[in-house]
Each structure stands twice: as structure tokens, then as C-alpha cells.
Scaffold this motif. Sequence first.
Motif, PDB file in Angstrom:
ATOM      1  N   ASN A   1       0.909  -1.288   0.044  1.00 48.07           N
ATOM      2  CA  ASN A   1      -0.158  -0.050   0.014  1.00 48.07           C
ATOM      3  C   ASN A   1       0.839   1.129   0.041  1.00 48.07           C
ATOM      4  OD1 ASN A   1      -2.375  -1.172  -0.038  1.00 48.07           O
ATOM      5  ND2 ASN A   1      -2.634  -1.487   2.086  1.00 48.07           N
ATOM      6  N   ASN A   2       2.037   1.155   0.582  1.00 47.83           N
ATOM      7  CA  ASN A   2       2.659   2.263   0.637  1.00 47.83           C
ATOM      8  C   ASN A   2       3.159   2.887  -0.671  1.00 47.83           C
ATOM      9  OD1 ASN A   2       2.787   2.495   3.389  1.00 47.83           O
ATOM     10  ND2 ASN A   2       4.747   1.725   3.671  1.00 47.83           N
ATOM     11  N   ASN A   3       3.572   1.669  -1.464  1.00 53.21           N
ATOM     12  CA  ASN A   3       4.063   1.822  -2.826  1.00 53.21           C
ATOM     13  C   ASN A   3       2.876   2.413  -3.724  1.00 53.21           C
ATOM     14  OD1 ASN A   3       7.127   1.175  -3.270  1.00 53.21           O
ATOM     15  ND2 ASN A   3       6.317  -0.368  -2.189  1.00 53.21           N
TER      16      ASN A   3
ATOM     17  N   SER B   1      11.171  -0.664   5.826  1.00 52.49           N
ATOM     18  CA  SER B   1      10.396  -0.640   4.681  1.00 52.49           C
ATOM     19  C   SER B   1       9.850   0.659   4.166  1.00 52.49           C
ATOM     20  CB  SER B   1       9.114  -1.558   4.996  1.00 52.49           C
ATOM     21  OG  SER B   1       8.484  -1.763   3.977  1.00 52.49           O
ATOM     22  N   ASP B   2       9.741   1.588   5.324  1.00 53.58           N
ATOM     23  CA  ASP B   2       9.462   2.998   4.587  1.00 53.58           C
ATOM     24  C   ASP B   2      10.671   3.547   4.068  1.00 53.58           C
ATOM     25  OD1 ASP B   2       7.078   3.344   5.977  1.00 53.58           O
ATOM     26  OD2 ASP B   2       7.699   3.677   7.847  1.00 53.58           O
ATOM     27  N   HIS B   3      11.737   3.489   4.256  1.00 59.81           N
ATOM     28  CA  HIS B   3      13.041   3.872   3.580  1.00 59.81           C
ATOM     29  C   HIS B   3      13.063   3.055   2.243  1.00 59.81           C
ATOM     30  CE1 HIS B   3      15.419   6.535   5.694  1.00 59.81           C
ATOM     31  NE2 HIS B   3      15.199   6.192   6.963  1.00 59.81           N
ATOM     32  N   HIS B   4      12.775   1.797   2.301  1.00 56.85           N
ATOM     33  CA  HIS B   4      12.740   0.975   1.005  1.00 56.85           C
ATOM     34  C   HIS B   4      11.888   1.670  -0.018  1.00 56.85           C
ATOM     35  CE1 HIS B   4      14.133  -2.792   3.319  1.00 56.85           C
ATOM     36  NE2 HIS B   4      15.130  -1.709   3.309  1.00 56.85           N
ATOM     37  N   THR B   5      10.575   2.039   0.386  1.00 54.71           N
ATOM     38  CA  THR B   5       9.505   2.607  -0.333  1.00 54.71           C
ATOM     39  C   THR B   5      10.018   3.871  -1.144  1.00 54.71           C
ATOM     40  OG1 THR B   5       7.684   1.666   0.966  1.00 54.71           O
ATOM     41  CG2 THR B   5       7.247   3.753  -0.612  1.00 54.71           C
ATOM     42  N   VAL B   6      10.595   4.956  -0.269  1.00 54.46           N
ATOM     43  CA  VAL B   6      10.956   6.191  -0.594  1.00 54.46           C
ATOM     44  C   VAL B   6      11.870   6.245  -1.622  1.00 54.46           C
ATOM     45  CG1 VAL B   6      10.016   7.264   1.113  1.00 54.46           C
ATOM     46  CG2 VAL B   6      12.312   7.002   1.290  1.00 54.46           C
ATOM     47  N   ARG B   7      13.064   5.362  -1.243  1.00 53.88           N
ATOM     48  CA  ARG B   7      14.337   5.386  -2.076  1.00 53.88           C
ATOM     49  C   ARG B   7      13.892   4.415  -3.549  1.00 53.88           C
ATOM     50  NH1 ARG B   7      18.940   5.901   1.347  1.00 53.88           N
ATOM     51  NH2 ARG B   7      18.208   6.217   3.453  1.00 53.88           N
ATOM     52  N   SER B   8      12.995   3.656  -3.500  1.00 58.15           N
ATOM     53  CA  SER B   8      12.916   2.902  -4.676  1.00 58.15           C
ATOM     54  C   SER B   8      11.919   3.800  -5.264  1.00 58.15           C
ATOM     55  CB  SER B   8      11.863   1.747  -4.564  1.00 58.15           C
ATOM     56  OG  SER B   8      10.647   2.075  -3.966  1.00 58.15           O
TER      57      SER B   8
ATOM     58  N   ALA C   1      -6.138  14.235 -11.508  1.00 56.31           N
ATOM     59  CA  ALA C   1      -4.677  14.347 -11.818  1.00 56.31           C
ATOM     60  C   ALA C   1      -3.913  13.325 -11.064  1.00 56.31           C
ATOM     61  CB  ALA C   1      -4.099  15.729 -11.488  1.00 56.31           C
ATOM     62  N   LEU C   2      -4.439  12.790  -9.889  1.00 56.66           N
ATOM     63  CA  LEU C   2      -3.945  11.695  -9.401  1.00 56.66           C
ATOM     64  C   LEU C   2      -3.819  10.396  -9.949  1.00 56.66           C
ATOM     65  CD1 LEU C   2      -4.909  12.066  -5.401  1.00 56.66           C
ATOM     66  CD2 LEU C   2      -2.687  12.535  -6.436  1.00 56.66           C
ATOM     67  N   LYS C   3      -2.520   9.889 -10.438  1.00 55.44           N
ATOM     68  CA  LYS C   3      -2.418   8.488 -11.105  1.00 55.44           C
ATOM     69  C   LYS C   3      -2.416   7.384 -10.191  1.00 55.44           C
ATOM     70  CE  LYS C   3      -2.050  11.181 -14.640  1.00 55.44           C
ATOM     71  NZ  LYS C   3      -3.424  11.321 -15.624  1.00 55.44           N
ATOM     72  N   ARG C   4      -3.113   6.442 -10.548  1.00 55.76           N
ATOM     73  CA  ARG C   4      -3.004   5.191  -9.599  1.00 55.76           C
ATOM     74  C   ARG C   4      -2.846   4.121 -10.609  1.00 55.76           C
ATOM     75  NH1 ARG C   4      -8.020   4.150 -10.081  1.00 55.76           N
ATOM     76  NH2 ARG C   4      -9.800   5.880 -10.146  1.00 55.76           N
ATOM     77  N   LEU C   5      -2.503   2.736  -9.900  1.00 58.17           N
ATOM     78  CA  LEU C   5      -2.866   1.440 -10.443  1.00 58.17           C
ATOM     79  C   LEU C   5      -4.260   0.793 -10.307  1.00 58.17           C
ATOM     80  CD1 LEU C   5       0.685  -0.160  -9.728  1.00 58.17           C
ATOM     81  CD2 LEU C   5       0.137   1.036 -11.683  1.00 58.17           C
ATOM     82  N   CYS C   6      -4.919   0.327 -11.418  1.00 56.52           N
ATOM     83  CA  CYS C   6      -6.059  -0.141 -11.204  1.00 56.52           C
ATOM     84  C   CYS C   6      -6.369  -1.607 -11.208  1.00 56.52           C
ATOM     85  CB  CYS C   6      -6.986   0.699 -12.348  1.00 56.52           C
ATOM     86  SG  CYS C   6      -6.823   2.293 -12.405  1.00 56.52           S
ATOM     87  N   GLY C   7      -7.555  -2.129 -10.539  1.00 49.03           N
ATOM     88  CA  GLY C   7      -7.812  -3.483 -10.712  1.00 49.03           C
ATOM     89  C   GLY C   7      -9.529  -3.416 -10.595  1.00 49.03           C
ATOM     90  N   TRP C   8      -9.963  -4.606 -10.590  1.00 44.68           N
ATOM     91  CA  TRP C   8     -11.353  -4.971 -10.656  1.00 44.68           C
ATOM     92  C   TRP C   8     -11.922  -4.449  -9.441  1.00 44.68           C
ATOM     93  CZ3 TRP C   8     -14.560  -9.607 -10.049  1.00 44.68           C
ATOM     94  CH2 TRP C   8     -14.059 -10.325  -9.168  1.00 44.68           C
ATOM     95  N   TRP C   9     -11.175  -4.560  -8.420  1.00 41.55           N
ATOM     96  CA  TRP C   9     -11.967  -4.424  -7.141  1.00 41.55           C
ATOM     97  C   TRP C   9     -11.949  -2.932  -6.770  1.00 41.55           C
ATOM     98  CZ3 TRP C   9     -14.075  -8.852  -5.845  1.00 41.55           C
ATOM     99  CH2 TRP C   9     -14.688  -8.915  -4.536  1.00 41.55           C
ATOM    100  N   GLY C  10     -11.447  -2.203  -7.223  1.00 39.99           N
ATOM    101  CA  GLY C  10     -11.350  -0.688  -7.143  1.00 39.99           C
ATOM    102  C   GLY C  10     -12.956  -0.014  -7.988  1.00 39.99           C
TER     103      GLY C  10
END
Length: 448
Positions: free
Chosen positions: A129-131, A156-163, A288-297
Motif C-alpha cells: 500500500n505504501n508503494n 520498509s518506509d526507507h525502501h519505499t521512498v528510495r525505490s 490528476a492523481l494517477k494510480r494502478l487499477c484493478g477490478w475491485w476498485g
Amino acid sequence: MALLLKPDPQTVKEIFDVSVEPNEQFALKMDKLDPLKRFRSEFEIPASMDGNRLQSIYLCGNSLGCLPKRAAQFVSDELQQWKQYGVEAHFRGKRPWATIDEACVTLIKPLIGAKHESEVAIMNSLSVNNNLLFISFYRPTKTRYKILIEGMAFCSDHHTVRSHLHLHDIAESKGLIEVHPRRDEHCIRTQDIVDAIEAHGNSIAVVWLGAVQYYTGQLFDIARITAVAHRYNIYVGFDLAHGVGNVPLSLHACHVDFASWCSYKYLNSGPGAISGVFVHQRHHQNTALKRLCGWWGQSLEDRFQMRHVQTPKLGAQAWQISNPPVLPTVCLQASLEIFNEAGIENLRYKSVLLTAYLECLLKEYLSEYVEIITPLEREQRGCQLSLVFNRNIAEVHKQITRQGVICDLRKGTVMRVAPTPLYNTFTEVWQFVQILKTCLERGNTSKL
């Protein structure tokens, strides 16, 4: 099962609004008066590691909460639904699987301070979810591309922001701002976070902090940090892993842009349990907010039409991608029902006193051995106290574990002790300190 009335908040406040006393009599008195004590019976408290105690002194709810007894029943119910109905259980039974997450959305709303159910989604795990949220809220430009994070944030927070910096080909040396405690201090001053925001101003794209710092137990000033960042049009997100279920939160009122959390710590939903996200209402119409989508959304009506073009739900649930796993979701529901029966404000009243009692005993009996690195101001912490010792902490931990205590170590230097108001007692806090005192005074642990 008929539900008992939620304890009256005013009565709860009056009972717990007392000064602590460094003796066992205080613990016995408070346990007798405790209007929330019935909730302990809702949980399975693990036995001690050596088998000497049928119930350990379990002070590790900050790492993994205890099993709610009704979670076992809820899981059994769903297995029976699967056995009896098969795929038809998506639309049959007490908790149809097609809407299995909806009860949790309703139940967690008061814990995080969401104003609308559309601000909440139950989905995935925390790091996923962070990602997903960073894909939407971290949209760097040539002039606004930095991320501000606490230097000692969970890995994991560092992994998220650095990635995400790497995904956008931004060097960490250029795009990452880390805020640390001052020299010879353990916690970050709010003013230092404010100063860092103001120093970098319009070059910051996202401020990303933990609501409660996992290592020190510090509770950050969410409202002030968010307000300052918003003056520079910076998105503000919080990792609530150590905040949700620990302290009352007011995400909507504080205008937090986005947040995510796990549910296996204070929310007692089991190892690897399902996560959740918050997206503030003001972003719900922001195309303007982009996101990944799937059928449950998308809405239930649209979901099973199998259209190739998505019609997203309004709000946080548009970020849902896959159907939530049923068994972890009902484990979460079981725990959230207990939270709502107790009341998060009531639990906070008890938690403040319970942790203050722990602090008082440590100062009274163990000040020559132990330093508390968690803020002493009650409004700047949750239930956890983080302790450092002038003795070999691994040896200390091993000895108290043999005596029936369960708590954890971090980085081999800090012992985190978290008396949790849903199932811990004042007497357990007294017993923990006496066990710790005996271990330290025996002289079987080496000095540092």
C-alpha cells in the motif's frame, strides 16, 4: 451474543485520571476498578516460553497483538461457508465475500478519524500500500522532487521512498531529506521537522513519517507537521503501523493527505494480516492523481460486468486492485468489533495511566540500570516505552523471557515494552518490573 454497552467515557476518564503510585497496591486497586477489564477475556494470551505460566506477561502487542477469541470463530464460520456454498458464498451467508471488507471500513473509521467511509479502503499489506500510494502522491517535477522522512524510520518506509526516487532517476543525495534527533538525544523535535520543511520549502513533494516512531515510541505532532507542509503545497502521508489502535487519530480533521497501516500489531489481526489506506476526501475528485487499477476498485454493480474500462469507486477504495482475502479480513473484523465495544478514547485513558505506571516503577526501582528513551510527556507517546540498559540487553532479555515475559528487542540495543490496554493489567506491569529488577540485581548480566 448480546453486546454489553460501551463503557461511559466520562466514568472511564474519572477512574483513570489519577496519580500513579510506585507500589503493588496501586496495581491491585486499578485492576479492580478498571471498567475495561472484561476485554482481556476476549483474547488468547500466550503461555510463557518455559511453560511456568499459563499466561505470559505479554508486552509485545506493538509487534504482534494477541489472538481475539472471536477471530477463530469468524474464520471457522467462513470455512463452513466455503464448505457449504462454494463460490455462492460470495453472495450468501452472514458475511458475503463480495462485500467482505465493508464492515471493516465502517469499524475502523473512528479509530483513524476518517470522516467518510469513502476515505478508507481495506486491502493488501502495508508495504504494498505504501508503494501504491506513492505512485499517486509522489509525482516529481524539475523543481519539486524531494521526499522528507525521519532518518530512523522503519526500513520498509526507507525502501519505499528510495525505490520511488530510483524509479524517477533521482539520486538519493539530491532527493532524500532525512531528519534525525539532535546529538545526544533520542527523539526528533517537532521544530526540527518544521525547520526542515521550511528550509526546503517548495522543493519537497512528499513528507512521509510514522505517526508513532517504531523504535522510540515517539508520537509525532500530526496536526502541526501537516499544517506546516501544506503551507508549501506539500503532500503529507503517515505510516500508521504503530499508531492505529494505539492512540486516537484524527486524519480527516488534521487534513492528512494519505496514510496506510498494518493490522497485526495493536489491531490484533494476525501475522501478515490485511492492511488499509486512507485518502482524504479532498482528493476524491482529483483526476490528476494517477494510480494502478484493478477490478475491485470499482462499484459492486460494475465489478461483475467485466468491462475493460474501469469505472472507479469514489475515494480511497478506487485504489483497491484485487479482492481482499476473506480469512484475514474477518480476523480484522473480529478485533475491530472489540475496539468499538471498548471505545478508542476509553482505551487511551487506560493506556496513558498504564504506561505512566510502568514509567513510575522503572524510575523508582531501576533507574541505575535503565534509561527510558521514549518521550516522558504523555501526549508525545503511545503505550510503548523503549528502554536502554547499562547491562548486556540480550542477556537481560533472555532471563526475563525465562520468567514468563514476552517483549522484544530492536537492533540489539533497545527493549520495547508495550502494555496494551485491551488485555494487559496493572498487575502485569508490576510483575514485569519486579522480574526485571530481580534479573538485574542478581548480577548475572554483564555491564556494557
